[in-house]
Design a protein around this motif. Structure first.
Motif, PDB file in Angstrom:
ATOM      1  N   UNK A 167      34.466  59.602  59.337  1.00 40.10           N
ATOM      2  CA  UNK A 167      35.343  58.592  58.748  1.00 40.10           C
ATOM      3  C   UNK A 167      35.741  57.594  59.821  1.00 40.10           C
ATOM      4  N   UNK A 168      35.682  56.313  59.490  1.00 38.48           N
ATOM      5  CA  UNK A 168      36.103  55.251  60.395  1.00 38.48           C
ATOM      6  C   UNK A 168      36.912  54.240  59.609  1.00 38.48           C
ATOM      7  N   UNK A 169      37.785  53.530  60.365  1.00 38.83           N
ATOM      8  CA  UNK A 169      38.601  52.495  59.713  1.00 38.83           C
ATOM      9  C   UNK A 169      38.456  51.199  60.479  1.00 38.83           C
ATOM     10  N   UNK A 170      38.473  50.083  59.730  1.00 42.28           N
ATOM     11  CA  UNK A 170      38.344  48.747  60.313  1.00 42.28           C
ATOM     12  C   UNK A 170      39.454  47.867  59.742  1.00 42.28           C
ATOM     13  N   UNK A 171      40.042  46.982  60.575  1.00 38.33           N
ATOM     14  CA  UNK A 171      41.016  46.035  60.032  1.00 38.33           C
ATOM     15  C   UNK A 171      40.320  45.053  59.091  1.00 38.33           C
ATOM     16  N   UNK A 172      40.992  44.763  58.003  1.00 38.28           N
ATOM     17  CA  UNK A 172      40.462  43.773  57.070  1.00 38.28           C
ATOM     18  C   UNK A 172      40.884  42.396  57.568  1.00 38.28           C
ATOM     19  N   UNK A 173      39.948  41.487  57.702  1.00 38.66           N
ATOM     20  CA  UNK A 173      40.238  40.153  58.220  1.00 38.66           C
ATOM     21  C   UNK A 173      39.879  39.106  57.182  1.00 38.66           C
ATOM     22  N   UNK A 174      40.442  37.926  57.393  1.00 33.35           N
ATOM     23  CA  UNK A 174      40.170  36.798  56.503  1.00 33.35           C
ATOM     24  C   UNK A 174      40.075  35.530  57.335  1.00 33.35           C
ATOM     25  N   UNK A 175      39.598  34.456  56.744  1.00 33.19           N
ATOM     26  CA  UNK A 175      39.495  33.184  57.452  1.00 33.19           C
ATOM     27  C   UNK A 175      40.891  32.669  57.810  1.00 33.19           C
ATOM     28  N   UNK A 176      40.994  32.005  58.968  1.00 33.93           N
ATOM     29  CA  UNK A 176      42.233  31.346  59.387  1.00 33.93           C
ATOM     30  C   UNK A 176      42.397  30.089  58.551  1.00 33.93           C
ATOM     31  N   UNK A 177      43.458  30.031  57.706  1.00 36.58           N
ATOM     32  CA  UNK A 177      43.604  28.854  56.818  1.00 36.58           C
ATOM     33  C   UNK A 177      43.829  27.566  57.601  1.00 36.58           C
ATOM     34  N   UNK A 178      44.298  27.699  58.836  1.00 45.32           N
ATOM     35  CA  UNK A 178      44.549  26.476  59.624  1.00 45.32           C
ATOM     36  C   UNK A 178      43.336  26.072  60.451  1.00 45.32           C
ATOM     37  N   UNK A 179      42.451  27.025  60.689  1.00 42.61           N
ATOM     38  CA  UNK A 179      41.268  26.711  61.495  1.00 42.61           C
ATOM     39  C   UNK A 179      40.092  27.517  60.939  1.00 42.61           C
ATOM     40  N   UNK A 180      39.422  26.988  59.885  1.00 44.03           N
ATOM     41  CA  UNK A 180      38.317  27.743  59.255  1.00 44.03           C
ATOM     42  C   UNK A 180      37.213  28.082  60.247  1.00 44.03           C
ATOM     43  N   UNK A 181      37.084  27.295  61.308  1.00 42.83           N
ATOM     44  CA  UNK A 181      36.023  27.583  62.273  1.00 42.83           C
ATOM     45  C   UNK A 181      36.491  28.517  63.388  1.00 42.83           C
ATOM     46  N   UNK A 182      37.738  28.907  63.347  1.00 38.73           N
ATOM     47  CA  UNK A 182      38.274  29.768  64.388  1.00 38.73           C
ATOM     48  C   UNK A 182      38.068  31.227  64.065  1.00 38.73           C
ATOM     49  N   UNK A 183      38.621  32.097  64.926  1.00 32.95           N
ATOM     50  CA  UNK A 183      38.458  33.547  64.677  1.00 32.95           C
ATOM     51  C   UNK A 183      39.191  33.974  63.412  1.00 32.95           C
ATOM     52  N   UNK A 184      38.632  35.057  62.767  1.00 34.89           N
ATOM     53  CA  UNK A 184      39.273  35.588  61.567  1.00 34.89           C
ATOM     54  C   UNK A 184      40.564  36.301  61.952  1.00 34.89           C
ATOM     55  N   UNK A 185      41.509  36.299  61.019  1.00 31.34           N
ATOM     56  CA  UNK A 185      42.822  36.875  61.317  1.00 31.34           C
ATOM     57  C   UNK A 185      43.026  38.118  60.474  1.00 31.34           C
ATOM     58  N   UNK A 186      43.789  39.115  60.989  1.00 27.87           N
ATOM     59  CA  UNK A 186      43.995  40.336  60.209  1.00 27.87           C
ATOM     60  C   UNK A 186      44.765  40.052  58.924  1.00 27.87           C
ATOM     61  N   UNK A 187      44.443  40.838  57.879  1.00 24.23           N
ATOM     62  CA  UNK A 187      45.173  40.774  56.618  1.00 24.23           C
ATOM     63  C   UNK A 187      46.264  41.842  56.680  1.00 24.23           C
ATOM     64  N   UNK A 188      47.505  41.445  56.359  1.00 27.01           N
ATOM     65  CA  UNK A 188      48.653  42.346  56.458  1.00 27.01           C
ATOM     66  C   UNK A 188      49.009  42.897  55.093  1.00 27.01           C
TER      67      UNK A 188
END
Length: 811
Positions: free
Chosen positions: A647-668
């Motif tokens: 079993x493994x777990x990964x943070x769920x991430x989404x696009x940065x609404x302020x910088x779509x070309x930037x790194x993905x941000x964690x979903x809280x």
């Protein structure tokens, strides 16, 4: 006066000689004074040598002949059949024989014969002395016509017309052309049994080869009259009553009449039934060899039973078989009935005459032009120098049939001339093509066009070894295979083989969930015979399997499994242990026997994924009649992992609404903590799942579409997932085919079963079922399968495919 008479006689002797007709006439031969033959000359010969004439001539140089000797000579030469005319004259002391030869048959041509093959007709003509190269006698033409008409009448064709034509050729030869107008076969219009009071006509006629026209007559031709068929049917009529106790049954008379147009036949049998008899007792006498008590157990008819000739014959055959198995090859058992007509009872005495005990001198092989004697000899269970055993010979024949190398096998056991206790075993066989070379031939609805080069040889250079090499390409597989198997690596029958495999599979094109695999494997294969029918198999191998998933196209459970392992390349040390019992009587299309196989495939500790797969296969062939066979078959498969779940777990991430070309941000989550995606790798790996449906599984459903389905959210797109538990079954009625070959099979079937995610999900209510008809042919280019079926139990969303076919070599 005396001088004049002598002069007249001399003149007559020197005149052109006597004709054959004159020589054979009853009146005396005139004008041939006795003289001593100084020489003999034969005139008029074309094909026949003078030496041949001298062989048949009863006169030699130095013989003194008179008119009676001349007549005898002419008769002797006419009896040879070589000549149309013969004359004998005297020139001084020389005997001159003038002959006119009959022509030789250069060629015989048959025209218009369809129902009877030319080879059969020519054989019939040869039996009456008419064949190519033989001397032709025009008086034989009537015999030719009569012989051919007889052969056609025996097949129920009474409108046949035979027209022979003779064409003269040079060098005293002729061509004979026989024009055959077969006409239509006479059909049986009515069969009448007269005198049957206990049983109806329908009961009696059931099982007859002859019958009136019905809906299957176009296939069975049972409505066509044949003298041989009627003779066999009358014997069946006699057996019908004798098997039911009617000892006094008799067929008083039979009549066969034909209609005015010679197209309709009427059959009548007048019978006398008599009374039913019962058994008053049985005993076994003679030189039984085996204790009578043991043979008594083989007696199938007991005191008080209704008399049955069939049971008497089965008892006789059983006793003969037991004696034959211990060397008494020519044993005879005669059931002697003692009939008491006053009490309507029969006492049966089985009189045993074992003959001498026999042993086998030699085993001879005929017809194996490619297969070496050693390959055949190692399948034999009867040995030279050993006591004769019918059971060992029968078992040997079955083992040879199961090799798949021969179309036909017959075994004869002639007695050795001059010896009462020796026989030879003569095995005659007709070889079939045991190898194939296929290039670019093949198509199936699932695979599309199959482009392949395949060399398969099941009897490599006659050694019995199996060698295969395949390069295959179609829309979902690229494959390279090499295999080798020595079925007799040791004299005890231990087999050893090797497999080299490389595959590139696009599973999405095979109605399996979208992912691709690159797989390579090396395997060593062992087989160990335990008994005549039982074998243990062991496979050791190493393989490497790379899985490529496609986000958005591959089902989420498969992607989760890959992510949980954190790798896409799977290495495995693999072993498989199996047990198989095979008592089938033929390699292709068996008619009796059972096949069972239990296999366990396990990846050893240290492999990337540790799992196992269990599989059980069962097939039994039940002969219903001489031509109908029922096949019942089932398959069960199950797999699971035996290591710990990962079993493994990964943070769920989404696009940065302020910088779509930037790194993905964690979903809280609602608590402000990072939302985690938890994935688990457990159970049977998805790339080893079982699937069902298709040409070789549950027919009527598309290949691999049955079982659990993954439906992509927000779309109608779905994909089969397969499962770790598979159950399928088949009931199949196999019919006789028009082709006299064990490589063709026509059948009606009922398939049922399904695939489930695991054993907890098993539900008989989820079974699918289909029924239809199938044609299978082991063609030289590979197996051809054609199925026409319809689902009889399905659910909405099932992928239906009523007509399914495949041809060409499949691997």
């Amino acid at each position: 006066m005396k001088r004049l008479a002598a002069a007249i006689l001399m003149a007559l002797a020197c005149a052109p000689g006597l004709s054959a007709a004159q020589a054979l006439a009853p009146s005396p031969i005139r004008g041939f004074e006795p003289f001593t033959v100084a020489d003999i000359r034969v005139d008029g010969l074309q094909r026949i040598s003078a030496g041949t004439v001298y062989t048949y001539l009863p006169i030699e140089r130095g013989d003194r002949i008179d008119r009676s000797r001349v007549a005898e000579s002419i008769r002797a030469l006419f009896r040879t059949g070589f000549f149309n005319d013969i004359e004998i004259e005297r020139q001084g002391d020389i005997l001159v024989i003038k002959v006119s030869e009959r022509p030789a048959i250069n060629k015989i041509t048959l025209v218009g014969n369809k129902d009877i093959k030319s080879e059969e007709l020519l054989k019939g003509l040869k039996d009456i002395g008419l064949a190519e190269g033989e001397t032709f006698d025009r008086l034989q033409l009537q015999r030719v016509t009569q012989e051919l008409v007889r052969q056609y009448n025996n097949r129920g064709k009474y409108n046949v017309s035979i027209s022979p034509t003779v064409t003269d050729l040079d060098r005293n030869r002729v061509d004979l052309t026989i024009d055959v107008k077969e006409g239509k076969a006479a059909k049986i219009k009515h069969i009448n049994i007269v005198g049957n009071e206990t049983f109806s006509d329908e009961e009696i006629l059931d099982g007859w080869e002859s019958g009136t026209t019905n809906w299957l007559s176009w296939y069975r031709r049972d409505d066509q009259y044949s003298r041989e068929k009627l003779s066999g049917d009358l014997e069946k009529l006699n057996s019908f009553y004798l098997d039911r106790g009617y000892v006094d049954f008799n067929i008083d008379s039979t009549q066969v009449s034909i209609g005015p147009d010679r197209r309709e036949m009427y059959l009548t049998a007048n019978v006398r039934e008599g009374e039913v008899y019962t058994i008053s007792g049985t005993r076994i006498s003679g030189d039984t060899i085996i204790p009578v008590e043991e043979l008594q157990r083989l007696v199938l008819i007991k005191e008080g039973d209704t008399f049955s000739r069939r049971l008497l014959e089965l008892t006789r055959d059983s006793i003969i078989s037991v004696l034959a198995n211990i060397g008494y090859a020519f044993a005879e058992v005669e059931p002697i009935p003692e009939i008491d007509r006053d009490t309507r009872t029969v006492k049966v005495n089985f009189y045993v005459q074992p003959g001498k005990r026999v042993y086998v001198r030699r085993i001879l092989y005929k017809g194996n032009t490619r297969t070496s004697d050693e390959v055949i000899r190692r399948e034999m269970r009867q040995f030279e120098g050993m006591w004769y055993s019918q059971a060992a010979i029968d078992r040997s024949k079955i083992r040879l049939q199961r090799l798949g190398f021969f179309e036909d096998i017959s075994i004869e056991t002639p007695q050795v001339p001059g010896s009462a206790d020796q026989v030879d075993v003569v095995i005659s066989m007709k070889e079939r093509t045991s190898g194939s070379f296929v290039f670019g031939l093949g198509y199936s609805q699932l695979s599309g066009v199959i482009t392949s080069v395949s060399v398969q040889q099941n009897n490599f250079f006659g050694s019995g070894d199996r060698v295969g090499f395949t390069v295959q390409n179609n829309r979902f597989v690229k494959r390279f295979d090499f295999s080798y198997l020595d079925p007799y690596f040791t004299d005890d029958g231990i087999s050893l083989g090797y497999n080299v495999i490389y595959r590139e599979l696009d599973q999405g094109q095979a109605n399996i969930a979208n992912f691709t695999t690159d797989n390579g494997a090396l395997q060593a294969v062992f087989g160990v015979p335990i008994t005549e029918t039982d074998t243990v198999g062991v496979v050791f191998g190493i393989d490497r399997n790379q899985i490529n998933v496609i986000p958005g196209a591959t089902p989420d459970p498969f992607i989760d499994y890959i992510d949980a392992l954190g790798r896409r390349t799977f290495n495995a040390w693999r072993t498989e242990i199996s047990w198989a019992r095979d008592s089938r009587n033929a390699f292709f299309n068996p008619t009796r026997g059972t096949y069972q196989r239990i296999g366990a495939e396990i990846t050893l500790p240290g492999s990337t994924v540790e799992y196992y797969k269990l599989n059980y296969q069962f097939a039994k062939y039940w002969p219903i009649s001489r031509s109908l066979v029922l096949l019942s078959a089932a398959e069960i498969g199950y797999g699971d992992s035996y290591g710990d779940a990962i079993t493994r777990s990964f943070p769920v991430t989404a696009e940065n609404p302020f910088d779509p070309n930037g790194p993905r941000v964690p979903v809280l989550d609602d608590n402000g903590d990072p939302l985690l995606r938890v994935v688990t790798a457990d159970g049977l790996p998805f790339f080893e799942n079982f699937y069902a449906g298709g040409v070789r599984s549950i027919r009527g459903f598309e290949d691999n579409t049955l079982g659990p389905i993954f439906r992509f959210p927000g779309s109608d797109f779905n994909q089969p997932l397969g499962g770790s538990f598979k159950t399928t079954g088949t009931l199949e009625l196999i019919f006789p085919t028009l082709l006299d070959s064990d490589t063709t099979r026509v059948s009606a079937f009922l398939d049922f079963g399904n695939v489930f995610a695991d054993t907890d999900a098993f539900d008989v209510g989820e079974f699918r079922a289909s029924a239809g008809v199938a044609l299978q042919w082991q063609a030289p280019i590979g197996p051809i399968i054609l199925n026409l079926s319809t689902p009889v139990k399905k659910q909405d969303g099932d992928e239906i495919e009523r007509l399914q076919f495949t041809f060409g070599t499949q691997f």
